[in-house]
Design a protein around this motif. Structure first.
Motif, PDB file in Angstrom:
ATOM      1  N   GLY A  85      64.638  76.316 -22.913  1.00 28.76           N
ATOM      2  CA  GLY A  85      65.438  75.983 -21.735  1.00 28.76           C
ATOM      3  C   GLY A  85      65.437  77.119 -20.718  1.00 28.76           C
ATOM      4  O   GLY A  85      65.330  76.892 -19.509  1.00 28.76           O
ATOM      5  N   ASP A  86      65.523  78.358 -21.223  1.00 29.39           N
ATOM      6  CA  ASP A  86      65.446  79.532 -20.336  1.00 29.39           C
ATOM      7  C   ASP A  86      64.096  79.584 -19.628  1.00 29.39           C
ATOM      8  O   ASP A  86      64.020  79.802 -18.416  1.00 29.39           O
ATOM      9  CB  ASP A  86      65.615  80.828 -21.133  1.00 29.39           C
ATOM     10  CG  ASP A  86      66.968  80.970 -21.791  1.00 29.39           C
ATOM     11  OD1 ASP A  86      67.916  80.262 -21.386  1.00 29.39           O
ATOM     12  OD2 ASP A  86      67.075  81.802 -22.718  1.00 29.39           O
ATOM     13  N   LEU A  87      63.029  79.410 -20.411  1.00 29.20           N
ATOM     14  CA  LEU A  87      61.679  79.476 -19.853  1.00 29.20           C
ATOM     15  C   LEU A  87      61.426  78.342 -18.862  1.00 29.20           C
ATOM     16  O   LEU A  87      60.762  78.536 -17.840  1.00 29.20           O
ATOM     17  CB  LEU A  87      60.640  79.469 -20.972  1.00 29.20           C
ATOM     18  CG  LEU A  87      60.632  80.719 -21.863  1.00 29.20           C
ATOM     19  CD1 LEU A  87      59.750  80.504 -23.086  1.00 29.20           C
ATOM     20  CD2 LEU A  87      60.186  81.941 -21.080  1.00 29.20           C
ATOM     21  N   LEU A  88      61.957  77.163 -19.145  1.00 33.82           N
ATOM     22  CA  LEU A  88      61.826  76.031 -18.218  1.00 33.82           C
ATOM     23  C   LEU A  88      62.552  76.318 -16.911  1.00 33.82           C
ATOM     24  O   LEU A  88      62.039  76.066 -15.826  1.00 33.82           O
ATOM     25  CB  LEU A  88      62.372  74.754 -18.848  1.00 33.82           C
ATOM     26  CG  LEU A  88      61.465  74.045 -19.832  1.00 33.82           C
ATOM     27  CD1 LEU A  88      62.255  73.040 -20.662  1.00 33.82           C
ATOM     28  CD2 LEU A  88      60.325  73.361 -19.105  1.00 33.82           C
ATOM     29  N   ALA A  89      63.777  76.841 -17.022  1.00 36.68           N
ATOM     30  CA  ALA A  89      64.577  77.141 -15.835  1.00 36.68           C
ATOM     31  C   ALA A  89      63.892  78.178 -14.942  1.00 36.68           C
ATOM     32  O   ALA A  89      63.995  78.107 -13.724  1.00 36.68           O
ATOM     33  CB  ALA A  89      65.964  77.630 -16.251  1.00 36.68           C
ATOM     34  N   ASP A  90      63.186  79.112 -15.562  1.00 37.45           N
ATOM     35  CA  ASP A  90      62.473  80.153 -14.803  1.00 37.45           C
ATOM     36  C   ASP A  90      61.093  79.697 -14.332  1.00 37.45           C
ATOM     37  O   ASP A  90      60.399  80.440 -13.646  1.00 37.45           O
ATOM     38  CB  ASP A  90      62.316  81.416 -15.657  1.00 37.45           C
ATOM     39  CG  ASP A  90      63.641  82.112 -15.908  1.00 37.45           C
ATOM     40  OD1 ASP A  90      64.608  81.856 -15.161  1.00 37.45           O
ATOM     41  OD2 ASP A  90      63.717  82.918 -16.858  1.00 37.45           O
ATOM     42  N   GLY A  91      60.670  78.506 -14.736  1.00 36.22           N
ATOM     43  CA  GLY A  91      59.360  77.997 -14.345  1.00 36.22           C
ATOM     44  C   GLY A  91      58.209  78.599 -15.125  1.00 36.22           C
ATOM     45  O   GLY A  91      57.054  78.498 -14.718  1.00 36.22           O
ATOM     46  N   ASP A  92      58.515  79.219 -16.249  1.00 38.41           N
ATOM     47  CA  ASP A  92      57.474  79.869 -17.056  1.00 38.41           C
ATOM     48  C   ASP A  92      56.691  78.886 -17.925  1.00 38.41           C
ATOM     49  O   ASP A  92      55.554  79.162 -18.295  1.00 38.41           O
ATOM     50  CB  ASP A  92      58.085  80.950 -17.946  1.00 38.41           C
ATOM     51  CG  ASP A  92      58.625  82.116 -17.142  1.00 38.41           C
ATOM     52  OD1 ASP A  92      58.124  82.356 -16.029  1.00 38.41           O
ATOM     53  OD2 ASP A  92      59.548  82.786 -17.621  1.00 38.41           O
ATOM     54  N   VAL A  93      57.318  77.782 -18.314  1.00 42.56           N
ATOM     55  CA  VAL A  93      56.650  76.759 -19.109  1.00 42.56           C
ATOM     56  C   VAL A  93      56.897  75.394 -18.493  1.00 42.56           C
ATOM     57  O   VAL A  93      57.829  75.208 -17.710  1.00 42.56           O
ATOM     58  CB  VAL A  93      57.112  76.759 -20.600  1.00 42.56           C
ATOM     59  CG1 VAL A  93      56.775  78.053 -21.294  1.00 42.56           C
ATOM     60  CG2 VAL A  93      58.589  76.430 -20.723  1.00 42.56           C
ATOM     61  N   ARG A  94      56.041  74.455 -18.877  1.00 44.68           N
ATOM     62  CA  ARG A  94      56.202  73.056 -18.488  1.00 44.68           C
ATOM     63  C   ARG A  94      56.234  72.233 -19.752  1.00 44.68           C
ATOM     64  O   ARG A  94      55.680  72.624 -20.774  1.00 44.68           O
ATOM     65  CB  ARG A  94      55.017  72.593 -17.624  1.00 44.68           C
ATOM     66  CG  ARG A  94      54.985  73.225 -16.252  1.00 44.68           C
ATOM     67  CD  ARG A  94      53.780  72.774 -15.458  1.00 44.68           C
ATOM     68  NE  ARG A  94      52.599  73.435 -16.028  1.00 44.68           N
ATOM     69  CZ  ARG A  94      51.420  72.856 -16.211  1.00 44.68           C
ATOM     70  NH1 ARG A  94      51.231  71.613 -15.862  1.00 44.68           N
ATOM     71  NH2 ARG A  94      50.415  73.515 -16.732  1.00 44.68           N
ATOM     72  N   THR A  95      56.871  71.064 -19.662  1.00 44.01           N
ATOM     73  CA  THR A  95      56.881  70.162 -20.810  1.00 44.01           C
ATOM     74  C   THR A  95      56.244  68.848 -20.421  1.00 44.01           C
ATOM     75  O   THR A  95      56.162  68.502 -19.243  1.00 44.01           O
ATOM     76  CB  THR A  95      58.317  69.880 -21.306  1.00 44.01           C
ATOM     77  OG1 THR A  95      59.045  69.246 -20.270  1.00 44.01           O
ATOM     78  CG2 THR A  95      59.003  71.143 -21.752  1.00 44.01           C
ATOM     79  N   ARG A  96      55.825  68.166 -21.441  1.00 42.60           N
ATOM     80  CA  ARG A  96      55.229  66.849 -21.217  1.00 42.60           C
ATOM     81  C   ARG A  96      55.654  65.986 -22.393  1.00 42.60           C
ATOM     82  O   ARG A  96      55.551  66.389 -23.546  1.00 42.60           O
ATOM     83  CB  ARG A  96      53.725  67.042 -21.113  1.00 42.60           C
ATOM     84  CG  ARG A  96      52.861  65.964 -21.577  1.00 42.60           C
ATOM     85  CD  ARG A  96      51.416  66.261 -21.269  1.00 42.60           C
ATOM     86  NE  ARG A  96      50.787  66.807 -22.459  1.00 42.60           N
ATOM     87  CZ  ARG A  96      49.730  67.563 -22.460  1.00 42.60           C
ATOM     88  NH1 ARG A  96      49.170  67.922 -21.340  1.00 42.60           N
ATOM     89  NH2 ARG A  96      49.201  67.976 -23.574  1.00 42.60           N
ATOM     90  N   ALA A  97      56.154  64.797 -22.071  1.00 41.99           N
ATOM     91  CA  ALA A  97      56.566  63.866 -23.114  1.00 41.99           C
ATOM     92  C   ALA A  97      55.327  63.348 -23.836  1.00 41.99           C
ATOM     93  O   ALA A  97      54.252  63.254 -23.257  1.00 41.99           O
ATOM     94  CB  ALA A  97      57.341  62.703 -22.502  1.00 41.99           C
ATOM     95  N   THR A  98      55.492  63.005 -25.073  1.00 36.54           N
ATOM     96  CA  THR A  98      54.373  62.473 -25.847  1.00 36.54           C
ATOM     97  C   THR A  98      54.429  60.956 -25.859  1.00 36.54           C
ATOM     98  O   THR A  98      55.407  60.353 -25.467  1.00 36.54           O
ATOM     99  CB  THR A  98      54.413  62.988 -27.295  1.00 36.54           C
ATOM    100  OG1 THR A  98      55.599  62.499 -27.894  1.00 36.54           O
ATOM    101  CG2 THR A  98      54.375  64.498 -27.338  1.00 36.54           C
ATOM    102  N   MET A  99      53.396  60.358 -26.356  1.00 40.12           N
ATOM    103  CA  MET A  99      53.300  58.903 -26.411  1.00 40.12           C
ATOM    104  C   MET A  99      54.288  58.301 -27.415  1.00 40.12           C
ATOM    105  O   MET A  99      54.497  57.110 -27.425  1.00 40.12           O
ATOM    106  CB  MET A  99      51.880  58.476 -26.779  1.00 40.12           C
ATOM    107  CG  MET A  99      50.846  58.907 -25.763  1.00 40.12           C
ATOM    108  SD  MET A  99      51.220  58.294 -24.125  1.00 40.12           S
ATOM    109  CE  MET A  99      50.530  56.671 -24.266  1.00 40.12           C
ATOM    110  N   THR A 100      54.895  59.116 -28.251  1.00 34.64           N
ATOM    111  CA  THR A 100      55.825  58.583 -29.237  1.00 34.64           C
ATOM    112  C   THR A 100      57.172  58.216 -28.628  1.00 34.64           C
ATOM    113  O   THR A 100      57.971  57.558 -29.268  1.00 34.64           O
ATOM    114  CB  THR A 100      56.056  59.593 -30.377  1.00 34.64           C
ATOM    115  OG1 THR A 100      56.597  60.784 -29.824  1.00 34.64           O
ATOM    116  CG2 THR A 100      54.785  59.858 -31.132  1.00 34.64           C
TER     117      THR A 100
END
Length: 118
Positions: A85-100
Protein backbone atom coordinates in the motif's frame (compact mmCIF):
# COMPACT_ATOMS: atom_id res chain seq x y z
CA UNK A 1 20.90 -10.51 14.35
CA UNK A 2 18.26 -12.59 16.13
CA UNK A 3 19.42 -15.84 17.62
CA UNK A 4 17.18 -18.75 18.54
CA UNK A 5 18.03 -20.36 21.85
CA UNK A 6 21.00 -22.64 21.28
CA UNK A 7 20.79 -22.34 17.49
CA UNK A 8 22.84 -20.58 14.85
CA UNK A 9 21.89 -17.00 13.94
CA UNK A 10 18.54 -16.87 12.17
CA UNK A 11 18.68 -13.35 10.75
CA UNK A 12 17.28 -10.06 11.97
CA UNK A 13 14.32 -10.26 14.32
CA UNK A 14 11.88 -7.53 13.35
CA UNK A 15 8.35 -7.51 14.64
CA UNK A 16 5.65 -7.11 11.96
CA UNK A 17 4.11 -4.07 13.67
CA UNK A 18 7.51 -2.37 13.51
CA UNK A 19 7.67 -2.83 9.72
CA UNK A 20 4.24 -1.25 9.30
CA UNK A 21 4.57 1.36 12.08
CA UNK A 22 1.60 -0.23 13.82
CA UNK A 23 -0.72 -0.18 10.81
CA UNK A 24 -2.80 -3.27 10.06
CA UNK A 25 -4.27 -2.19 6.70
CA UNK A 26 -3.06 -0.21 3.71
CA UNK A 27 -4.20 3.40 4.06
CA UNK A 28 -5.63 3.61 0.52
CA UNK A 29 -5.57 1.85 -2.79
CA UNK A 30 -7.05 -1.25 -4.36
CA UNK A 31 -7.81 -4.41 -2.44
CA UNK A 32 -4.78 -6.66 -2.63
CA UNK A 33 -5.86 -10.29 -2.98
CA UNK A 34 -3.46 -13.20 -2.76
CA UNK A 35 -3.37 -13.46 -6.56
CA UNK A 36 -3.08 -9.73 -7.34
CA UNK A 37 -0.05 -9.23 -9.58
CA UNK A 38 2.47 -6.55 -8.61
CA UNK A 39 5.26 -5.05 -10.74
CA UNK A 40 7.67 -2.16 -10.19
CA UNK A 41 6.80 1.13 -11.83
CA UNK A 42 10.02 3.02 -11.01
CA UNK A 43 13.75 2.54 -10.88
CA UNK A 44 14.97 0.94 -7.66
CA UNK A 45 17.55 3.67 -7.00
CA UNK A 46 15.28 6.70 -7.28
CA UNK A 47 14.84 7.29 -3.54
CA UNK A 48 15.53 6.02 -0.05
CA UNK A 49 13.12 3.37 1.17
CA UNK A 50 12.85 1.08 4.15
CA UNK A 51 14.69 -2.26 3.71
CA UNK A 52 11.41 -4.19 3.46
CA UNK A 53 10.17 -1.85 0.73
CA UNK A 54 13.46 -2.33 -1.13
CA UNK A 55 13.17 -6.11 -0.89
CA UNK A 56 9.65 -5.97 -2.33
CA UNK A 57 10.81 -3.68 -5.15
CA UNK A 58 13.61 -6.12 -6.06
CA UNK A 59 11.12 -9.01 -6.24
CA UNK A 60 8.67 -7.00 -8.34
CA UNK A 61 11.03 -6.29 -11.24
CA UNK A 62 9.01 -9.10 -12.87
CA UNK A 63 5.28 -9.55 -12.26
CA UNK A 64 4.70 -11.45 -9.03
CA UNK A 65 1.65 -12.22 -6.87
CA UNK A 66 1.07 -10.77 -3.41
CA UNK A 67 1.14 -14.30 -1.95
CA UNK A 68 4.49 -15.05 -3.58
CA UNK A 69 6.01 -11.83 -2.22
CA UNK A 70 4.90 -12.85 1.27
CA UNK A 71 6.31 -16.36 0.87
CA UNK A 72 9.64 -15.35 -0.66
CA UNK A 73 10.34 -12.65 1.92
CA UNK A 74 8.90 -14.69 4.81
CA UNK A 75 6.82 -11.70 5.87
CA UNK A 76 3.20 -12.13 7.01
CA UNK A 77 0.62 -11.41 4.32
CA UNK A 78 -1.02 -8.61 6.30
CA UNK A 79 2.35 -6.85 6.58
CA UNK A 80 3.07 -7.29 2.86
CA UNK A 81 -0.30 -5.72 2.04
CA UNK A 82 0.49 -2.66 4.18
CA UNK A 83 3.97 -2.29 2.66
CA UNK A 84 2.56 -2.68 -0.85
CA UNK A 85 0.00 0.00 0.00
CA UNK A 86 2.89 2.36 0.79
CA UNK A 87 4.62 1.53 -2.49
CA UNK A 88 1.37 1.95 -4.44
CA UNK A 89 0.69 5.33 -2.82
CA UNK A 90 4.20 6.50 -3.79
CA UNK A 91 3.79 5.20 -7.36
CA UNK A 92 6.66 2.75 -6.96
CA UNK A 93 4.63 -0.32 -7.95
CA UNK A 94 1.57 -1.07 -10.04
CA UNK A 95 -0.98 -3.82 -9.61
CA UNK A 96 -2.99 -5.77 -12.07
CA UNK A 97 -5.99 -7.95 -11.33
CA UNK A 98 -5.79 -11.54 -12.46
CA UNK A 99 -8.28 -13.52 -14.48
CA UNK A 100 -9.44 -15.30 -11.33
CA UNK A 101 -11.39 -12.25 -10.23
CA UNK A 102 -15.06 -12.48 -11.08
CA UNK A 103 -16.78 -9.86 -13.22
CA UNK A 104 -19.29 -7.54 -11.59
CA UNK A 105 -22.82 -8.78 -11.01
CA UNK A 106 -24.19 -6.32 -13.62
CA UNK A 107 -21.98 -7.83 -16.32
CA UNK A 108 -23.01 -11.38 -15.42
CA UNK A 109 -26.69 -10.37 -15.43
CA UNK A 110 -26.33 -8.73 -18.87
CA UNK A 111 -24.73 -11.91 -20.28
CA UNK A 112 -27.48 -14.06 -18.76
CA UNK A 113 -30.18 -11.75 -20.19
CA UNK A 114 -28.54 -11.94 -23.62
CA UNK A 115 -28.45 -15.73 -23.54
CA UNK A 116 -32.11 -15.89 -22.53
CA UNK A 117 -33.06 -13.70 -25.53
CA UNK A 118 -31.44 -16.21 -27.91
Amino acid sequence: MGVALGDAPTGPLVRPYTMTRGRTRPSTGPRLDLVTIVVTARDLKERNREPEHEAIMRLCHRPISVAEISARLDIPLTVVRVLLGDLLADGDVRTRATMTQLPEKKVLQAVLDGIRRL
